[in-house]
Design a protein around this motif. Structure first.
Motif, PDB file in Angstrom:
ATOM      1  N   ASP A   7     -12.147   6.845  -3.881  1.00 27.53           N
ATOM      2  CA  ASP A   7     -12.616   6.913  -2.500  1.00 27.53           C
ATOM      3  C   ASP A   7     -12.167   8.279  -1.954  1.00 27.53           C
ATOM      4  O   ASP A   7     -11.254   8.899  -2.511  1.00 27.53           O
ATOM      5  CB  ASP A   7     -11.956   5.752  -1.736  1.00 27.53           C
ATOM      6  N   ASP A   9     -12.038   9.316   2.018  1.00 30.20           N
ATOM      7  CA  ASP A   9     -11.318   9.307   3.298  1.00 30.20           C
ATOM      8  C   ASP A   9     -10.097   8.389   3.265  1.00 30.20           C
ATOM      9  O   ASP A   9     -10.201   7.213   2.893  1.00 30.20           O
ATOM     10  CB  ASP A   9     -12.250   8.866   4.439  1.00 30.20           C
ATOM     11  N   ASN A  10      -8.984   8.945   3.660  1.00 37.36           N
ATOM     12  CA  ASN A  10      -7.707   8.211   3.705  1.00 37.36           C
ATOM     13  C   ASN A  10      -7.203   7.784   2.328  1.00 37.36           C
ATOM     14  O   ASN A  10      -6.305   6.941   2.223  1.00 37.36           O
ATOM     15  CB  ASN A  10      -7.786   6.993   4.638  1.00 37.36           C
ATOM     16  N   THR A  11      -7.809   8.356   1.293  1.00 32.40           N
ATOM     17  CA  THR A  11      -7.267   8.215  -0.068  1.00 32.40           C
ATOM     18  C   THR A  11      -6.928   9.614  -0.570  1.00 32.40           C
ATOM     19  O   THR A  11      -5.787   9.887  -0.909  1.00 32.40           O
ATOM     20  CB  THR A  11      -8.274   7.515  -0.993  1.00 32.40           C
ATOM     21  N   ASP A 174      -8.348   3.042  -0.273  1.00 34.52           N
ATOM     22  CA  ASP A 174      -7.454   2.459   0.741  1.00 34.52           C
ATOM     23  C   ASP A 174      -8.025   1.193   1.392  1.00 34.52           C
ATOM     24  O   ASP A 174      -7.297   0.460   2.047  1.00 34.52           O
ATOM     25  CB  ASP A 174      -7.154   3.486   1.848  1.00 34.52           C
ATOM     26  N   ASP A 179     -13.377  -0.832  -0.892  1.00 33.14           N
ATOM     27  CA  ASP A 179     -12.953  -0.235  -2.164  1.00 33.14           C
ATOM     28  C   ASP A 179     -12.460  -1.300  -3.147  1.00 33.14           C
ATOM     29  O   ASP A 179     -12.974  -1.400  -4.264  1.00 33.14           O
ATOM     30  CB  ASP A 179     -11.829   0.788  -1.918  1.00 33.14           C
TER      31      ASP A 179
END
Ligand SMILES: [Mg+2]
Length: 226
Positions: A7, A9-11, A174, A179
């Motif tokens: 992933d 975003d935010n990963t 995340d 995910d």
């Protein structure tokens, strides 16, 4: 062939650091509309609160910002949304340890791909700003392929493009549904990147990490036992 899917975003990106970096641009660009003396750090915290980790919604976030007593000249919600879309992707900040983690996995011989939800323009900008393209054999973006996580269609497309077996594939992200659950349903082994969402499922995650530096060890463990 073992594949590792990520992933974005935010990963691989740190959203709250990205929004904090954008806050400085915002204060400069809207200086003539804003009251004097706004502190960039405190304003960054406000933007992060309204962004709610990327789930605040453009309209809600912009309206809430307009309602704050920080303005001396009004701005429109559309203007704020446009500014956000123009400048946030370009200020993407990598998650701590991102390059080290991807380099280690690349040197270990894993083939890697990105599977991300978002518009082509914003996600391609992030990939470029973070110099991610060289690590990945494919970048599958929902806005380009017409399906989005957690729909199994996007995971199956990624598997097909990479020519790999789901059972020999790991998915790192995340989001517990988009995910983790989405990739699990397609036969991949998910690894949950903890810290951004509350775990909503009864059964705990089989594999999870709190930092990207922990990831290569967990991936070796999963793919070696296959
Ligand atoms: Mg994410």
């Amino acid at each position: 062939m073992s594949c590792v899917f990520f992933d974005l975003d935010n990963t691989l990106t740190d959203r709250s650091e990205t929004v904090a970096a954008y806050a400085k641009v915002f204060l400069q660009d809207f200086e003539s509309h804003l009251q004097d003396g706004l502190n960039a750090e405190i304003f960054g915290q406000l933007l992060n609160k309204l962004d709610a980790g990327g789930y605040g919604g453009h309209e809600n976030r912009s309206r809430a910002l307009i309602d704050r007593p920080i303005w001396r000249k009004p701005v429109s919600s559309d203007e704020l949304i446009q500014h956000w879309q123009n400048w946030v992707p370009g200020h993407s900040v990598p998650m701590d340890g991102m390059h080290d983690c991807l380099q280690t996995l690349e040197e270990s011989g894993y083939r890697m791909a990105l599977v991300t939800n978002g518009s082509s323009q914003s996600q391609r900008t992030k990939i470029s700003v973070l110099a991610l393209a060289s690590y990945f054999d494919a970048c599958i973006i929902s806005g380009e392929v017409g399906c989005a996580k957690p729909d199994s269609a996007i995971f199956n497309k990624a598997i097909e493009i990479m020519g790999c077996e789901p059972g020999a594939s790991v998915f790192v992200g995340d989001h517990p549904v988009n995910d983790y659950q989405g990739s699990l349903a397609c036969g991949m082994t998910p690894v949950w990147f903890e810290g951004r969402h509350i775990w909503p499922h009864i059964r705990p995650a089989d594999f999870s990490v709190r930092k990207l530096s922990e990831l290569p060890g967990v991936i070796h463990q999963i793919l070696r036992s296959n």
